[in-house]
Scaffold this active site. Structure first.
Site: not given
Ligand code: GLC
Ligand code: GLC
Length: 814
Positions: A487
């Site tokens: 993300d």
């Molecule tokens: C969080 C989110 C997931 C994403 C991950 C890496 O665990 O829930 O959807 O893939 O972060 O950013």
């Molecule tokens: C932030 C976090 C990530 C998560 C995302 C969801 O980017 O670092 O882990 O998946 O928020 O909104």
């Protein structure tokens, strides 16, 4: 250092020291009514949606930690001293404190001044209520007069509004107290048709419903004025903060034990039957009353607990293993499976790290979670898949999340994450392999919940596939969009304004930045889809999916290979991310893990090279980090990933969710020792001995463990609600132990450590119980199968033709 121990026999984790490094929580409920509960009775309850139907209040990020809960106080009438058997909130130095977190229940208690008290908290199946069954025992040699106080603080339903809109909220709280039951009915007179109730099995001598009256000015839950005084005040809340508190008096002989049941529940009424008498302002309680009467009886409460126990016994019984390693056994047989059910129920909404307000059900997350729970609740997995598909956009893309109460997608944390659509294909494939229920592909689901747009699920999958083909970049690799699985790799965001959301801000048109990770995912998903199409007799589709997958694999080999590992991406200037040419972020786990998992480079040595590089650059004793070197400054063109301090989260933390991709990749190369080595590094039970470093619960996975660039290397954060649960379960069950559902039957293909003599397992698959015994006779992974005494070809066991319900499989590895 440990703060408790596992009790595998009872499927419990027993915490023996209340001041754990962080609250160690458990979940109550498995259908519509839920709660989280910490080892010191902190937590809250909600109906279906932690944001929109919150029953009780909880204060996140408070000092002290873990404020608000299901608090019970005992007061010795003779001495006037009072305490909480659950340690919080009074924090008295009690003896024999224990918290037993079990499957859907938690029992907390201790002994203070010779009075022993334990409370078992659970939610009965098929009911929207929770039971607190308190047992008080007088361990003194003399008689004891004790007052028992049980309390909750009501949330005014919408947790977001409750925590912010004080000018209104201080004025709307309302309750009714009738026949000893406290009813919370804020906003019921107007548009709500639901209320909460808090009841007690013993005649209460007094109650309170106003927080001010109960706590007294400038006092907290650790020192309520009414408890100190030994007498509740029968206050009736009118605005301010409504609570529920009951007072019961016990007169206990030496050695005598008494039980009290408290019930906290939720009830809805039809709009036209809200009031009794009609046109009054009084809640019609005809639905709640019988339920309350039923469960206030200790016998009914105990029977409900037994049913809950049987429910979990059945769910967990679907896959049980006996291996030479205790950590594997207890995670597979108990806790990892249990955690997968929590991610099914909660997605990413409510935990100690998810406020219940911020996130609902993630499109990507919920599809991946299916891998971990589909065998336990196939019917609910089916429903989940169709709910997810109904939020898919006509473009094939997806909202990043949807709200469980409304089942509608929303843009709160954005859309246009270009990997999202493919996880639906993987979720459906997992469902089909487990159940053989091909009818799901014909189920019609709308796009974006719009009536009139319904199409069979199969077409949704087709659109997922098409979505990527319509969004390719200059190297023939998929455009990344907002981000991909990571993300925080925001290659089009270019945010230089504080407070901008990395999830919703985009400053580039997104026509350049490409993701090698999505490319690997696409190859994998398209081959799964081709198989589905082929089996449905759609030859042309199948060929089209395969051709596209092959072409993508070529693009990866040409433009996604860096010499020693797979590149991660091309940024919005067309420059490489995750390459030896980069100053920081030279090698990433996601593209390497997933490309090899997808089978890319198995034939030409690239896979082996990639995994060697992962081991060399990313492995730490606490797991595999996301990338190296960590980003040490903010890179405008990389986004949130570089916003985290080095070693945390996506910036080179051990993101446990992606470690299993590498485990599976290792099994694809036949490396049982390496796969298992990685498995153990992040296995929470195997880390129990270092609980003071790990800090999160030793019975469930956390999203992240601080990487080697962080001073807190080894410290876990964000436990429970993470894709880590499903992926680790999938990796150990299906790839290391190798008990794998396929379209044609159960495949047995273990890639276990060389030192293991074998293992046994029981797997219920499509109604048949398979008793599996694996024996190692040689060092390799070659499998020879005997089914009910007769050798078979290959390693897939098909359903018994004669309808037998139990099958014995002997597997010899050589
Ligand atoms: C969080 C989110 C997931 C994403 C991950 C890496 O665990 O829930 O959807 O893939 O972060 O950013
Ligand atoms: C932030 C976090 C990530 C998560 C995302 C969801 O980017 O670092 O882990 O998946 O928020 O909104």
């Amino acid at each position: 250092m440990k703060f408790g121990h596992f009790d595998d026999q009872n499927r419990e984790y027993v915490i023996t020291q209340p001041d754990t490094p962080l609250p160690w929580i458990n979940y109550l409920g498995c259908q519509e009514y839920f709660g989280i509960i910490s080892n010191t009775a902190g937590g809250y309850s909600f109906y279906r949606d932690a944001r929109l139907r919150r029953l009780t209040r909880y204060r996140y990020n408070n000092a002290p930690w873990d404020c608000g809960g299901r608090y019970i106080y005992l007061r010795d009438e003779a001495s006037g001293s009072f305490w909480s058997p659950s340690w919080q909130p009074t924090r008295h130095a009690a003896e024999d404190y224990s918290c037993r977190h079990g499957m859907g229940y938690t029992t907390i208690g201790s002994t203070f001044a010779g009075i022993e008290a334990h409370t078992r908290y659970f939610v009965p199946l098929d009911e929207n209520l929770e039971i607190w069954r308190l047992t008080v025992t007088n361990r003194r040699t003399t008689r004891a007069k004790i007052s028992v106080f049980a309390s909750v603080e009501f949330c005014l339903w919408d947790a977001q509004d409750d925590a912010t809109n004080f000018q209104r909220n201080y004025n709307i709280g309302e309750v009714e107290v009738v026949d000893g039951v406290i009813y919370h009915k804020t906003e019921y007179r107007e548009r709500r048709d639901h209320y909460a109730f808090f009841a007690c099995s013993e005649p209460a001598v007094a109650f309170d419903t106003s927080r001010d009256a109960f706590l007294g000015p400038y006092r907290g839950w650790d020192n309520p004025a009414a408890v100190a005084a030994g007498k509740l005040t029968n206050s009736v809340a009118h605005g301010w903060a409504p609570i529920g508190a009951h007072q019961v008096k016990l007169d206990l002989d030496a050695g005598e034990s008494r039980q009290i049941v408290f019930i906290l529940g939720y009830q809805e009424n039809p709009k036209d039957k809200k009031f009794d008498p009609p046109n009054s302002q009084t809640i019609n309680k005809e639905r709640a009353k019988p339920v309350i009467a039923k469960y206030l009886g200790a016998r009914e409460a105990d029977a409900a607990f037994d049913r809950l126990h049987a429910h979990w016994e059945k769910l967990l019984g679907i896959f049980q293993v006996d291996t030479p390693d205790v950590h594997t056994n207890r995670m597979v047989n108990i806790w990892n499976a249990y955690q997968c059910m929590a991610t099914f129920n909660m997605s990413r909404s409510a935990s100690s790290f998810e406020s219940g307000i911020g996130r609902g059900l993630g499109f990507r997350d919920s599809n991946q979670d299916l891998l971990g729970f589909v065998h336990m609740v196939p019917a609910r997995a089916r429903e989940r898949i169709l709910d997810l598909a109904s939020t898919q956009l006509e473009s094939g893309g997806a909202y990043h999340q949807y709200q469980p109460l409304t089942k509608r997608g929303n843009n709160d944390i954005g859309g246009g994450f270009n990997d999202d659509p493919h996880w639906l294909i993987l979720g459906v494939a997992a469902y089909l392999k487990e159940t053989g229920d091909w009818s799901i592909l014909d189920e019609k689901a709308p796009y974006d919940n719009k009536p009139g747009t319904e199409e069979p699920l199969y077409e949704h999958l087709h659109r997922s596939f098409q979505y990527t083909l319509e969004r390719l970049g200059q190297h023939g690799l998929p455009l990344i969009g907002r981000a991909d699985w990571n993300d925080c790799l925001n290659l089009n965001c270019f945010s230089d304004t504080p407070g901008n959301s990395f999830q919703t801000t985009t400053n580039k048109d997104g026509k350049v930045a490409e993701s090698v990770f999505i490319a690997g995912l696409f190859v994998h998903a398209s081959r799964e889809l081709a198989e589905i199409a082929g089996r449905r007799g759609k030859k042309e589709d199948s060929t089209c999916f395969l051709t596209a997958a092959d072409r993508m694999e070529e693009a990866i080999k040409q433009h996604g290979w860096d010499g020693e590992w797979f590149l991660r991406a091309y940024d919005s200037f067309g420059e490489k991310v995750g390459s030896k040419e980069c100053e920081e972020g030279r090698i990433f786990i996601e593209s390497n893990g997933f490309c090899v998992l997808a089978g890319i480079g198995l034939d030409d040595g690239r896979a082996q090279k990639a995994l060697n590089s992962v081991r060399e650059h990313l492995a730490t004793k606490h797991g595999l980090v996301v990338h190296q070197p960590a980003y040490t400054r903010y890179y405008l063109h990389l986004g949130e990933i570089s916003s985290y301090p080095p070693g945390y989260k996506e910036n080179a933390g051990v993101f446990c969710h992606v470690n299993p991709w590498v485990m599976i990749a290792e099994t694809r190369l036949g490396h049982g020792d390496e796969a298992y080595d990685y498995y153990l590094r992040i296995n929470p039970s195997a880390r129990e001995e270092i609980s003071e470093v790990h800090r999160c619960e030793p019975y469930v996975y956390a999203q992240m463990i601080a990487g080697k660039d962080a001073p807190t290397h080894g410290e876990a954060k964000n436990s429970w609600l993470t894709g880590t649960a499903a992926w680790n379960y999938y990796a150990i069950a299906q790839w290391i132990l190798g008990v794998r559902p396929t379209y044609d039957g159960l495949e047995i293909a273990p890639v276990i450590p060389s030192s293991w003599p074998g293992f046994t397992a029981t797997r219920i698959f499509r109604g048949v119980t398979y008793k599996i015994a694996v024996e190692r006779k040689g060092a390799g992974n070659k499998v020879a199968l005997t089914v009910d005494g007769a050798p078979i070809e290959g390693n897939i066991v098909s359903a018994p033709a004669d309808g037998r319900k139990e099958v014995s499989i002997a597997a010899v590895l050589s």
